[in-house]
Design an enzyme around this catalytic site. Structure first.
Site, PDB file in Angstrom:
ATOM      1  N   LYS A 148       8.068   1.364   5.703  1.00  0.00           N
ATOM      2  CA  LYS A 148       7.385   1.138   6.955  1.00  0.00           C
ATOM      3  C   LYS A 148       8.453   0.828   8.115  1.00  0.00           C
ATOM      4  O   LYS A 148       8.056   1.192   9.210  1.00  0.00           O
ATOM      5  CB  LYS A 148       6.064   0.531   6.936  1.00  0.00           C
ATOM      6  CG  LYS A 148       6.494  -1.022   6.846  1.00  0.00           C
ATOM      7  CD  LYS A 148       5.204  -1.954   7.221  1.00  0.00           C
ATOM      8  CE  LYS A 148       5.399  -3.546   7.079  1.00  0.00           C
ATOM      9  NZ  LYS A 148       4.165  -4.081   7.199  1.00  0.00           N
ATOM     10  N   ASP A 149       9.717   0.540   7.834  1.00  0.00           N
ATOM     11  CA  ASP A 149      10.641   0.229   8.701  1.00  0.00           C
ATOM     12  C   ASP A 149      11.607   1.471   9.058  1.00  0.00           C
ATOM     13  O   ASP A 149      12.388   1.387   9.677  1.00  0.00           O
ATOM     14  CB  ASP A 149      11.481  -0.874   8.382  1.00  0.00           C
ATOM     15  CG  ASP A 149      10.738  -2.478   8.123  1.00  0.00           C
ATOM     16  OD1 ASP A 149       9.689  -2.339   9.131  1.00  0.00           O
ATOM     17  OD2 ASP A 149      11.222  -3.213   7.628  1.00  0.00           O
ATOM     18  N   THR A 192       0.116 -11.622  15.352  1.00  0.00           N
ATOM     19  CA  THR A 192       0.901 -10.712  14.760  1.00  0.00           C
ATOM     20  C   THR A 192       1.886  -9.950  15.712  1.00  0.00           C
ATOM     21  O   THR A 192       1.617  -9.977  16.779  1.00  0.00           O
ATOM     22  CB  THR A 192      -0.411  -9.608  14.451  1.00  0.00           C
ATOM     23  OG1 THR A 192       0.425  -8.307  13.763  1.00  0.00           O
ATOM     24  CG2 THR A 192      -0.806  -9.034  15.779  1.00  0.00           C
ATOM     25  N   LEU A 195       1.398  -3.928  17.046  1.00  0.00           N
ATOM     26  CA  LEU A 195       0.488  -3.069  17.797  1.00  0.00           C
ATOM     27  C   LEU A 195      -0.704  -2.472  16.997  1.00  0.00           C
ATOM     28  O   LEU A 195      -1.653  -2.329  17.453  1.00  0.00           O
ATOM     29  CB  LEU A 195       1.168  -2.155  18.623  1.00  0.00           C
ATOM     30  CG  LEU A 195       2.140  -2.893  19.631  1.00  0.00           C
ATOM     31  CD1 LEU A 195       2.792  -1.886  20.678  1.00  0.00           C
ATOM     32  CD2 LEU A 195       1.403  -4.167  20.458  1.00  0.00           C
ATOM     33  N   ARG A 196      -0.393  -2.163  15.712  1.00  0.00           N
ATOM     34  CA  ARG A 196      -1.397  -1.460  14.877  1.00  0.00           C
ATOM     35  C   ARG A 196      -2.357  -2.408  14.457  1.00  0.00           C
ATOM     36  O   ARG A 196      -3.684  -2.183  14.664  1.00  0.00           O
ATOM     37  CB  ARG A 196      -0.875  -0.818  13.431  1.00  0.00           C
ATOM     38  CG  ARG A 196      -1.940  -0.498  12.735  1.00  0.00           C
ATOM     39  CD  ARG A 196      -1.045   0.114  11.324  1.00  0.00           C
ATOM     40  NE  ARG A 196      -0.704  -1.399  10.602  1.00  0.00           N
ATOM     41  CZ  ARG A 196      -1.122  -2.243   9.892  1.00  0.00           C
ATOM     42  NH1 ARG A 196      -2.351  -1.962   9.627  1.00  0.00           N
ATOM     43  NH2 ARG A 196      -0.497  -3.232   9.378  1.00  0.00           N
ATOM     44  N   ARG A 197      -2.089  -3.537  14.443  1.00  0.00           N
ATOM     45  CA  ARG A 197      -2.947  -4.725  13.881  1.00  0.00           C
ATOM     46  C   ARG A 197      -3.808  -5.008  15.055  1.00  0.00           C
ATOM     47  O   ARG A 197      -4.970  -5.308  15.092  1.00  0.00           O
ATOM     48  CB  ARG A 197      -2.551  -5.702  13.139  1.00  0.00           C
ATOM     49  CG  ARG A 197      -1.768  -5.341  11.661  1.00  0.00           C
ATOM     50  CD  ARG A 197      -1.277  -6.570  10.911  1.00  0.00           C
ATOM     51  NE  ARG A 197      -0.866  -6.309   9.594  1.00  0.00           N
ATOM     52  CZ  ARG A 197       0.668  -6.426   9.162  1.00  0.00           C
ATOM     53  NH1 ARG A 197       1.285  -7.023  10.070  1.00  0.00           N
ATOM     54  NH2 ARG A 197       0.826  -6.104   7.886  1.00  0.00           N
ATOM     55  N   ARG A 215       6.429 -13.412  15.432  1.00  0.00           N
ATOM     56  CA  ARG A 215       7.713 -12.872  14.655  1.00  0.00           C
ATOM     57  C   ARG A 215       8.134 -13.599  13.741  1.00  0.00           C
ATOM     58  O   ARG A 215       7.842 -14.986  13.854  1.00  0.00           O
ATOM     59  CB  ARG A 215       8.648 -12.149  15.423  1.00  0.00           C
ATOM     60  CG  ARG A 215       8.210 -10.751  16.277  1.00  0.00           C
ATOM     61  CD  ARG A 215       9.324  -9.951  16.803  1.00  0.00           C
ATOM     62  NE  ARG A 215      10.146  -9.698  16.010  1.00  0.00           N
ATOM     63  CZ  ARG A 215      11.370  -9.405  16.170  1.00  0.00           C
ATOM     64  NH1 ARG A 215      11.879  -9.335  17.448  1.00  0.00           N
ATOM     65  NH2 ARG A 215      12.275  -9.083  15.254  1.00  0.00           N
ATOM     66  N   GLN A 219       7.600 -16.894   5.597  1.00  0.00           N
ATOM     67  CA  GLN A 219       7.401 -18.362   5.655  1.00  0.00           C
ATOM     68  C   GLN A 219       7.540 -18.958   7.062  1.00  0.00           C
ATOM     69  O   GLN A 219       6.682 -20.031   7.261  1.00  0.00           O
ATOM     70  CB  GLN A 219       8.681 -18.951   5.126  1.00  0.00           C
ATOM     71  CG  GLN A 219       8.880 -18.646   3.313  1.00  0.00           C
ATOM     72  CD  GLN A 219       9.405 -17.080   3.364  1.00  0.00           C
ATOM     73  OE1 GLN A 219       9.451 -16.416   4.106  1.00  0.00           O
ATOM     74  NE2 GLN A 219       9.448 -16.834   1.964  1.00  0.00           N
ATOM     75  N   ARG A 221       6.007 -17.477   9.790  1.00  0.00           N
ATOM     76  CA  ARG A 221       4.435 -17.168  10.342  1.00  0.00           C
ATOM     77  C   ARG A 221       3.567 -18.126   9.710  1.00  0.00           C
ATOM     78  O   ARG A 221       2.599 -18.652  10.409  1.00  0.00           O
ATOM     79  CB  ARG A 221       4.344 -15.874  10.069  1.00  0.00           C
ATOM     80  CG  ARG A 221       5.077 -14.824  10.729  1.00  0.00           C
ATOM     81  CD  ARG A 221       4.749 -13.389  10.472  1.00  0.00           C
ATOM     82  NE  ARG A 221       5.728 -12.215  10.754  1.00  0.00           N
ATOM     83  CZ  ARG A 221       5.462 -10.982  11.034  1.00  0.00           C
ATOM     84  NH1 ARG A 221       4.364 -10.424  11.181  1.00  0.00           N
ATOM     85  NH2 ARG A 221       6.421 -10.367  11.135  1.00  0.00           N
ATOM     86  N   CYS A 308       7.505   2.205  18.969  1.00  0.00           N
ATOM     87  CA  CYS A 308       6.967   0.782  18.672  1.00  0.00           C
ATOM     88  C   CYS A 308       6.153   0.458  19.596  1.00  0.00           C
ATOM     89  O   CYS A 308       5.368  -0.585  19.409  1.00  0.00           O
ATOM     90  CB  CYS A 308       8.449  -0.157  19.114  1.00  0.00           C
ATOM     91  SG  CYS A 308       9.787   0.107  17.661  1.00  0.00           S
TER      92      CYS A 308
END
Length: 374
Positions: A148-149, A192, A195-197, A215, A219, A221, A308
């Protein structure tokens, strides 16, 4: 930004390290991987492992590696690199000897700039650019990425012929005070960096607040959550499984509640386009069902030309009849509008790529000009 050139190091096991490059020198930080996380339960403090740090000198007598694996230095990235190493060693006897495979840690732009939201530092390849450059410059032989990156385009002179078998694609809800997003009181803050979430949360629960610049690695977060910076967060279940940290999960969101990011849960491995030997090694690891699903989803993303700043989600899987079921979504950043579509067709490369492109074109047409600036 110039790529960092890091000397290859041999690491004995993933629980030993994280890498750090600085000014051409290379040191090793010995970090306990997060399998040491204490049991987490709602309303209990989340245990965050303490890193014991020691500097090691590079072993100058290490034999020349047959494969140098390039990776980011986060615990999750290292877990994925070691998963790749272990699979190669299990299949190829020539790679099973000590020192045959080395892991090279490279710090990327996305790792260096943590004070701003990903959308603000912009551009694609924030977590892959320096690793790709090291691959092109023959400083590493293969590159392990979270798919996904990976931008929808690949740098010249590189190919990505291999996807490992996909992990669970769903998102995990983690909170000390609530069992689900629906249980959070109005005004609760969800952290989070996605932006999707964010858009999907606000679309279903407009009374909640979202801290966008949440970000850091897993660990970090979890530590912020335990300190009360936010009341809840969402993380990819795949990453928590690879880190043996599922005890921290409060609940798991269904695909209907939170459509995943394109290629979420999939690992991709790249090599140089002229390196037949590496391509042969990677072919032995490829999981074709995953590769086709990822190709479908990335065709959708490429058609939308998502940045992004564009909330996009997409997921392809086999249905009960063995066909491909694809679901795609685009949203306004504030979550006030969400457009969805789906496709069903043969589980075959050309058909699935066509489905992804067609779904993307439909949503582009429905969204119209100015949709993403709302």
């Amino acid at each position: 930004m110039e790529a960092l050139s890091c000397s290859a190091l041999t690491f004995s096991r993933p629980s030993d390290l994280s890498g750090h490059c600085s000014g051409g020198s290379f040191s090793v930080l010995r970090l306990a991987l997060p399998s040491a996380f204490s049991k987490c339960h709602r309303r209990h403090r989340i245990g965050v492992p303490k890193a014991s740090i020691a500097v090691e000198q590079q072993n100058q007598e290490t034999k020349v590696a047959l494969i140098r694996i390039g990776t980011r230095g986060s615990p999750l990235a290292l877990a994925q690199a070691y998963e790749t190493r272990d699979k190669l060693m299990a299949i190829h006897s020539d790679l099973a000897e000590e020192g045959a495979i080395q892991i090279v840690v490279i710090k990327t732009t996305g790792d260096k700039i943590l004070s701003q939201p990903l959308a603000d530092i912009g551009g694609k390849g924030l977590f892959t650019k320096e690793i790709d450059e090291a691959l092109i410059n023959s400083e590493i032989d293969i590159a392990v990425h979270s798919m996904k990156d990976v931008p929808t385009y690949l740098p010249d002179k590189t190919i990505l012929p291999c996807n490992l078998q996909r992990e669970d694609v769903r998102d995990a809800f983690i909170s000390l005070t609530a069992s689900s997003l629906a249980d959070l009181p109005a005004g609760s803050v969800v952290g989070t960096a996605s932006l999707r979430r964010k858009s999907q949360i606000l679309h279903r629960y407009p009374s909640l607040s979202v801290q966008e610049n949440f970000r850091g690695n897993v660990q970090t977060r979890l530590r912020k959550l335990s300190e009360g910076v936010v009341q809840a967060t969402l993380l990819a279940l795949a990453g928590l499984k690879r880190l043996n940290m599922t005890e921290n999960v409060t609940s798991t969101l269904s695909i209907d509640d939170m459509l995943p990011a394109v290629a979420q849960g999939a690992i991709g491995i790249a090599c140089r386009s002229d390196d037949d030997k590496m391509a042969e090694y990677l072919a032995s690891l490829n999981h074709e069902e995953t590769r086709l699903a990822v190709a479908c989803e990335r065709a959708f993303l490429e058609t939308l030309d998502g940045s992004c700043r564009t909330p996009i989600a997409g997921y392809a899987c086999r249905n009960k009849d063995g066909d491909c079921l694809f679901r795609g979504l685009v949203a306004s950043p504030d979550g006030t509008r969400v457009l969805e579509t789906s496709r069903t067709g043969p589980y075959a490369f050309e058909d699935m790529v066509k489905m992804g492109k067609d779904a993307g074109q439909e949503l582009l047409s429905r969204a119209g000009p100015g949709f993403f600036s709302s």
